[in-house]
Design an enzyme around this catalytic site. Sequence first.
Site, PDB file in Angstrom:
ATOM      1  CE1 TYR A  32      46.958 -25.851  20.441  1.00 33.52           C
ATOM      2  CE2 TYR A  32      45.702 -27.574  21.510  1.00 33.52           C
ATOM      3  CZ  TYR A  32      46.747 -26.682  21.515  1.00 33.52           C
ATOM      4  OH  TYR A  32      47.565 -26.612  22.610  1.00 33.52           O
ATOM      5  CE  LYS A 146      44.038 -24.974  23.438  1.00 39.42           C
ATOM      6  NZ  LYS A 146      45.202 -25.320  24.243  1.00 39.42           N
ATOM      7  CD  GLU A 178      51.299 -20.523  29.058  1.00 40.03           C
ATOM      8  OE1 GLU A 178      50.111 -20.746  29.364  1.00 40.03           O
ATOM      9  OE2 GLU A 178      51.645 -20.214  27.908  1.00 40.03           O
ATOM     10  CG  LEU A 202      46.029 -20.601  26.006  1.00 40.43           C
ATOM     11  CD1 LEU A 202      45.877 -20.014  24.597  1.00 40.43           C
ATOM     12  CD2 LEU A 202      45.817 -22.100  25.971  1.00 40.43           C
TER      13      LEU A 202
HETATM   14  N1  PDD Z   1      46.634 -27.210  26.807  1.00 43.56           N
HETATM   15  N2  PDD Z   1      48.754 -22.971  28.664  1.00 43.56           N
HETATM   16  C1  PDD Z   1      49.118 -23.754  27.641  1.00 43.56           C
HETATM   17  C2  PDD Z   1      50.422 -23.491  26.971  1.00 43.56           C
HETATM   18  C3  PDD Z   1      48.281 -24.817  27.235  1.00 43.56           C
HETATM   19  O1  PDD Z   1      48.648 -25.594  26.212  1.00 43.56           O
HETATM   20  C4  PDD Z   1      47.067 -25.061  27.934  1.00 43.56           C
HETATM   21  C5  PDD Z   1      46.126 -26.161  27.554  1.00 43.56           C
HETATM   22  C6  PDD Z   1      46.731 -24.202  29.001  1.00 43.56           C
HETATM   23  C7  PDD Z   1      45.459 -24.376  29.786  1.00 43.56           C
HETATM   24  O2  PDD Z   1      44.345 -24.015  29.019  1.00 43.56           O
HETATM   25  P1  PDD Z   1      42.907 -24.674  29.261  1.00 43.56           P
HETATM   26  O3  PDD Z   1      42.626 -24.547  30.703  1.00 43.56           O
HETATM   27  O4  PDD Z   1      41.997 -23.840  28.424  1.00 43.56           O
HETATM   28  O5  PDD Z   1      42.981 -26.108  28.837  1.00 43.56           O
HETATM   29  C8  PDD Z   1      47.599 -23.168  29.323  1.00 43.56           C
HETATM   30  C9  PDD Z   1      45.724 -28.168  26.216  1.00 43.56           C
HETATM   31  C10 PDD Z   1      44.921 -28.934  27.186  1.00 43.56           C
HETATM   32  C11 PDD Z   1      46.513 -29.041  25.272  1.00 43.56           C
HETATM   33  O6  PDD Z   1      47.314 -28.494  24.539  1.00 43.56           O
HETATM   34  O7  PDD Z   1      46.291 -30.245  25.230  1.00 43.56           O
END
Ligand code: PDD
Length: 279
Positions: A32, A146, A178, A202
């Site tokens: 996703y 992801k 993270e 991620l």
């Molecule tokens: N989550 N690490 C994890 C485990 C995440 O689920 C996310 C983002 C990030 C940050 O990634 P980005 O900057 O590309 O949004 C890091 C999204 C927002 C979610 O699951 O809703």
Amino acid sequence: MNTVFLNGQLVDRGEAKVDIEDRGYQFGDGIYEVIRIYNGEPFTMKEHMDRLYESANKIQIDIPFSKQEFTEKLIELAILNKVNDGIIYLQITRGTSARQHHFPAPEVKGNIVAYTKEMARPVSKMDEGVTAKLVEDVRWLRCDIKSLNLLGNLLAKQEAAAEGHFEAILHRGETVTEGSSSNVFIVKDKVIYTHPPTNLILNGITRKVIQKVCQENNITFIEEAFSIAQLQAADEVFMASTTSEVMPIIKVDDKVYGEGKIGPVTKKLQSLFQMQMES
Ligand code: PDD
């Protein structure tokens, strides 16, 4: 009317149906993305689409559209739904087939769904900061994908949320990886540290924007894993994600940072980030 994207078509949400033997539903077998829209414009869309195709490649899912075609369709969807400040959520599963663990025959096509949602920027939280809880990172070893499989993330988030925290900061032994849905950063002597983009995290798009603005503004940004002890000794802590932007963390467990107020480096990064959004 609320329109969604389903396997190449833009249809009314009520008409969008996915079979109960969808592999995303049964196994979490899919990927996703969450893409931010500010003022009607998608933000860092190319980076999100690049990561989507990389995730698909890593788990051998074939996306039957070119990146450009798919991007255009998603933008059309956001315009149709008149999203102002919000998100595009999209997911791709390995498709519908009788339940079996191994992959279905190659002719089974993935199910691709996307929808939009209004979502205000979390401005008051970004001013005041949030709190977090340290939770052991029990996820698998391919956190760079992801994946729809988020159980490890959800259990950690729930453990933190049950105690009133906004985020769970994950650690593998002594090493901080993270957040449960964000990347985590510390500031020590004006230097920013965050976990390198390995299989254990991620590689966040927001993280990349922060790295870029640091480079452009002579702020030292070091991709180096830090320990729980370093986290506790930090001057500032913040997290970053598509929906949380640059979010100050003012307390982790019992440790309070900056007398419970947003620190100067985090504040500076918020304003640099905002300039990127507006450019
Ligand atoms: N989550 N690490 C994890 C485990 C995440 O689920 C996310 C983002 C990030 C940050 O990634 P980005 O900057 O590309 O949004 C890091 C999204 C927002 C979610 O699951 O809703």
